[in-house]
Design a protein around this motif. Structure first.
Motif, PDB file in Angstrom:
ATOM      1  N   GLU A   1     -37.039  64.561  12.463  1.00  0.00           N
ATOM      2  CA  GLU A   1     -35.940  64.190  10.809  1.00  0.00           C
ATOM      3  C   GLU A   1     -35.392  62.871  10.459  1.00  0.00           C
ATOM      4  OE1 GLU A   1     -36.635  68.792   9.961  1.00  0.00           O
ATOM      5  OE2 GLU A   1     -34.816  67.759  10.625  1.00  0.00           O
ATOM      6  N   SER A   2     -34.928  62.875  11.261  1.00  0.00           N
ATOM      7  CA  SER A   2     -33.933  61.283  10.923  1.00  0.00           C
ATOM      8  C   SER A   2     -34.099  60.599  11.009  1.00  0.00           C
ATOM      9  CB  SER A   2     -32.556  61.321  11.732  1.00  0.00           C
ATOM     10  OG  SER A   2     -31.408  60.737  11.632  1.00  0.00           O
ATOM     11  N   GLN A   3     -35.174  59.832  11.898  1.00  0.00           N
ATOM     12  CA  GLN A   3     -36.106  58.707  12.447  1.00  0.00           C
ATOM     13  C   GLN A   3     -37.091  59.005  11.559  1.00  0.00           C
ATOM     14  OE1 GLN A   3     -35.788  56.138  14.968  1.00  0.00           O
ATOM     15  NE2 GLN A   3     -36.313  55.878  13.194  1.00  0.00           N
ATOM     16  N   ILE A   4     -37.716  59.151  10.775  1.00  0.00           N
ATOM     17  CA  ILE A   4     -38.266  59.906   9.688  1.00  0.00           C
ATOM     18  C   ILE A   4     -38.296  59.177   8.605  1.00  0.00           C
ATOM     19  CG2 ILE A   4     -39.935  60.752   8.220  1.00  0.00           C
ATOM     20  CD1 ILE A   4     -40.987  62.697  11.247  1.00  0.00           C
ATOM     21  N   LYS A   5     -36.558  59.479   8.536  1.00  0.00           N
ATOM     22  CA  LYS A   5     -36.615  59.855   6.924  1.00  0.00           C
ATOM     23  C   LYS A   5     -35.555  57.242   6.952  1.00  0.00           C
ATOM     24  CE  LYS A   5     -34.750  63.915   6.009  1.00  0.00           C
ATOM     25  NZ  LYS A   5     -33.320  64.560   5.468  1.00  0.00           N
ATOM     26  N   ARG A   6     -35.493  57.189   8.717  1.00  0.00           N
ATOM     27  CA  ARG A   6     -34.977  55.805   8.310  1.00  0.00           C
ATOM     28  C   ARG A   6     -36.681  55.254   7.934  1.00  0.00           C
ATOM     29  NH1 ARG A   6     -30.081  53.634   8.308  1.00  0.00           N
ATOM     30  NH2 ARG A   6     -30.318  51.668   8.351  1.00  0.00           N
ATOM     31  N   ALA A   7     -37.261  55.532   8.696  1.00  0.00           N
ATOM     32  CA  ALA A   7     -38.904  54.709   8.886  1.00  0.00           C
ATOM     33  C   ALA A   7     -38.913  54.939   7.240  1.00  0.00           C
ATOM     34  CB  ALA A   7     -39.755  55.681   9.317  1.00  0.00           C
ATOM     35  N   GLU A   8     -38.659  55.862   6.790  1.00  0.00           N
ATOM     36  CA  GLU A   8     -38.758  56.125   5.512  1.00  0.00           C
ATOM     37  C   GLU A   8     -38.418  54.714   4.621  1.00  0.00           C
ATOM     38  OE1 GLU A   8     -41.420  60.071   4.517  1.00  0.00           O
ATOM     39  OE2 GLU A   8     -39.033  59.873   4.231  1.00  0.00           O
ATOM     40  N   SER A   9     -37.157  54.637   4.837  1.00  0.00           N
ATOM     41  CA  SER A   9     -36.420  53.821   3.660  1.00  0.00           C
ATOM     42  C   SER A   9     -36.489  52.311   3.706  1.00  0.00           C
ATOM     43  CB  SER A   9     -34.227  54.432   4.561  1.00  0.00           C
ATOM     44  OG  SER A   9     -34.737  54.039   5.833  1.00  0.00           O
ATOM     45  N   ILE A  10     -37.296  52.024   5.046  1.00  0.00           N
ATOM     46  CA  ILE A  10     -37.348  50.571   5.116  1.00  0.00           C
ATOM     47  C   ILE A  10     -39.117  50.389   4.627  1.00  0.00           C
ATOM     48  CG2 ILE A  10     -35.435  49.982   6.834  1.00  0.00           C
ATOM     49  CD1 ILE A  10     -37.522  50.221   9.245  1.00  0.00           C
ATOM     50  N   GLY A  11     -39.794  51.133   4.150  1.00  0.00           N
ATOM     51  CA  GLY A  11     -40.721  51.246   3.613  1.00  0.00           C
ATOM     52  C   GLY A  11     -41.563  50.992   4.485  1.00  0.00           C
ATOM     53  N   LEU A  12     -41.790  51.851   5.486  1.00  0.00           N
ATOM     54  CA  LEU A  12     -43.225  52.210   6.492  1.00  0.00           C
ATOM     55  C   LEU A  12     -43.063  52.668   6.530  1.00  0.00           C
ATOM     56  CD1 LEU A  12     -41.379  51.743  10.088  1.00  0.00           C
ATOM     57  CD2 LEU A  12     -42.051  50.560   8.959  1.00  0.00           C
ATOM     58  N   LYS A  13     -45.734  53.258   6.593  1.00  0.00           N
ATOM     59  CA  LYS A  13     -46.388  53.794   6.170  1.00  0.00           C
ATOM     60  C   LYS A  13     -47.136  54.694   7.096  1.00  0.00           C
ATOM     61  CE  LYS A  13     -45.946  51.594   2.050  1.00  0.00           C
ATOM     62  NZ  LYS A  13     -44.744  51.876   0.873  1.00  0.00           N
ATOM     63  N   ARG A  14     -46.778  54.512   8.123  1.00  0.00           N
ATOM     64  CA  ARG A  14     -47.431  55.018   9.008  1.00  0.00           C
ATOM     65  C   ARG A  14     -46.239  55.140  10.048  1.00  0.00           C
ATOM     66  NH1 ARG A  14     -51.309  52.746   8.530  1.00  0.00           N
ATOM     67  NH2 ARG A  14     -52.459  53.828   6.701  1.00  0.00           N
ATOM     68  N   LEU A  15     -46.405  55.913  11.129  1.00  0.00           N
ATOM     69  CA  LEU A  15     -45.485  55.909  12.740  1.00  0.00           C
ATOM     70  C   LEU A  15     -46.532  56.398  13.005  1.00  0.00           C
ATOM     71  CD1 LEU A  15     -41.938  57.816  11.989  1.00  0.00           C
ATOM     72  CD2 LEU A  15     -42.238  55.648  12.653  1.00  0.00           C
ATOM     73  N   TYR A  16     -46.624  56.018  14.898  1.00  0.00           N
ATOM     74  CA  TYR A  16     -46.739  56.158  15.802  1.00  0.00           C
ATOM     75  C   TYR A  16     -46.442  56.499  17.462  1.00  0.00           C
ATOM     76  CZ  TYR A  16     -51.214  54.166  13.419  1.00  0.00           C
ATOM     77  OH  TYR A  16     -52.566  54.082  12.761  1.00  0.00           O
ATOM     78  N   LEU A  17     -47.344  57.419  17.593  1.00  0.00           N
ATOM     79  CA  LEU A  17     -46.303  57.564  19.029  1.00  0.00           C
ATOM     80  C   LEU A  17     -47.578  57.864  19.917  1.00  0.00           C
ATOM     81  CD1 LEU A  17     -45.776  61.201  19.708  1.00  0.00           C
ATOM     82  CD2 LEU A  17     -43.951  60.914  18.110  1.00  0.00           C
ATOM     83  N   GLU A  18     -46.918  58.703  21.422  1.00  0.00           N
ATOM     84  CA  GLU A  18     -47.715  58.993  22.372  1.00  0.00           C
ATOM     85  C   GLU A  18     -47.063  60.116  23.135  1.00  0.00           C
ATOM     86  OE1 GLU A  18     -46.924  55.077  23.301  1.00  0.00           O
ATOM     87  OE2 GLU A  18     -48.769  54.941  21.125  1.00  0.00           O
ATOM     88  N   VAL A  19     -47.168  60.938  23.495  1.00  0.00           N
ATOM     89  CA  VAL A  19     -46.791  62.446  24.574  1.00  0.00           C
ATOM     90  C   VAL A  19     -47.341  62.918  25.113  1.00  0.00           C
ATOM     91  CG1 VAL A  19     -47.139  63.929  22.559  1.00  0.00           C
ATOM     92  CG2 VAL A  19     -45.625  64.097  23.624  1.00  0.00           C
ATOM     93  N   MET A  20     -46.764  63.085  26.627  1.00  0.00           N
ATOM     94  CA  MET A  20     -47.777  63.629  27.526  1.00  0.00           C
ATOM     95  C   MET A  20     -48.667  64.613  27.388  1.00  0.00           C
ATOM     96  SD  MET A  20     -47.256  61.340  30.218  1.00  0.00           S
ATOM     97  CE  MET A  20     -47.578  62.122  31.864  1.00  0.00           C
ATOM     98  N   VAL A  21     -49.317  65.030  28.002  1.00  0.00           N
ATOM     99  CA  VAL A  21     -50.656  66.130  26.944  1.00  0.00           C
ATOM    100  C   VAL A  21     -49.372  67.510  27.503  1.00  0.00           C
ATOM    101  CG1 VAL A  21     -52.517  65.614  27.016  1.00  0.00           C
ATOM    102  CG2 VAL A  21     -51.440  66.629  28.826  1.00  0.00           C
ATOM    103  N   GLN A  22     -49.052  67.681  28.394  1.00  0.00           N
ATOM    104  CA  GLN A  22     -47.628  68.408  29.051  1.00  0.00           C
ATOM    105  C   GLN A  22     -46.733  68.752  28.155  1.00  0.00           C
ATOM    106  OE1 GLN A  22     -48.793  65.941  30.902  1.00  0.00           O
ATOM    107  NE2 GLN A  22     -48.089  65.453  32.730  1.00  0.00           N
ATOM    108  N   ASN A  23     -46.301  67.534  27.456  1.00  0.00           N
ATOM    109  CA  ASN A  23     -44.768  67.980  26.887  1.00  0.00           C
ATOM    110  C   ASN A  23     -44.849  68.770  26.091  1.00  0.00           C
ATOM    111  OD1 ASN A  23     -42.260  67.313  26.471  1.00  0.00           O
ATOM    112  ND2 ASN A  23     -42.748  65.157  26.332  1.00  0.00           N
TER     113      ASN A  23
END
Length: 272
Positions: free
Chosen positions: A97-119
């Protein structure tokens, strides 16, 4: 929930980042240990923005982190983890949640990531707003693999400029994951690009021992057959390939008895 302090990694020293990374990734599904030089390369390759990446402290001890890479108005979570002994305490959600708020604060419009299917972390990603886009495949094959149905004739792949390679890939309507985007791959200083005679299949490689295939694509079944046969003929000790979507390449490998080693979900979040 225990007392937390969340600050950015703006003032972190590279040696500290190596120690935090290696400590927090212990017990993961495969070895994530980085040396000093590997960490330096990784941060540069991903264009990780440490000033907007997050460190999670518990009692003045870093127990988790999130690394944010930025490309124009989009961001990518280049690595996020909680130290093993602090997992299961509800710390991961406030970190994200903190990382998302930080991303929003610098004007990002979209965030991506990859996660193992079993994680199980994917449940947290979903709870904070990430949605699954597609499944990606990881290949780590051993030596001696052959494809039973090779084409009778294979025209040689020709080397071409990186700019030409990406233009051909764009015309084939290939939609790559973050680590296969043009801007990311162009940061490899020693990459070489090749394409087949019909312009329907291409490959980007680094000519060094045990290096993964950086990118491979095809716009049809014939191109996949040509490129995979060439790979298996040339790379006799096996190959590594990351973040391959379910495309002609994956279909041809599976049809010929070469399953993926692991799978990931590509996830995305639209920001306000």
């Amino acid at each position: 929930m225990e007392s937390l302090k969340i600050i950015t990694l703006a003032k972190i020293q590279l040696s500290e980042m190596v120690e935090i990374w290696n400590r927090c990734w212990q017990g993961y599904y495969y070895d994530m240990t980085y040396s000093y030089e590997q960490m330096k390369f990784w941060l540069g390759l991903g264009k990780v923005d440490l000033a907007n990446s997050i460190a999670l402290y518990s009692h003045d001890h870093v127990v988790g982190f999130s690394l944010l890479a930025v490309d124009n108005f989009e961001g990518w979570i280049a690595g996020t983890c909680i130290e093993p002994q602090y997992r299961g305490r509800g710390l991961f959600e406030p970190l994200m949640e903190s990382q998302i708020k930080r991303a929003e604060s610098i004007g990002l419009k979209r965030l991506y990531l990859e996660v193992m299917v079993q994680n199980p972390a994917q449940k947290v990603y979903g709870s904070v707003g990430f949605k699954k886009l597609r499944q990606l495949h990881i290949y780590r094959t051993a030596s001696g693999i052959t494809v039973p149905s090779k084409p009778s004739t294979i025209m040689p792949f020709k080397q071409l400029l990186m700019s030409e390679y990406f233009e051909n890939r764009r015309q084939a309507s290939i939609n790559p994951a973050w680590q296969r985007r043009q801007n990311y791959l162009e940061r490899y200083g020693n990459a070489k690009a090749f394409i087949n005679s019909s312009g329907t299949a291409g490959i980007l490689i680094v000519r060094q021992k045990n290096a993964p295939i950086l990118d491979v694509w095809s716009s049809n079944n014939t191109g996949a057959e040509e490129i995979i046969s060439t790979i298996l003929t040339t790379l006799k000790k096996g190959f590594s390939l990351l973040n391959q979507p379910e495309d002609y390449i994956v279909a041809y490998l599976h049809q010929n008895g070469i399953p993926s080693h692991a799978q990931q979900y590509e996830m995305c979040m639209e920001l306000a």
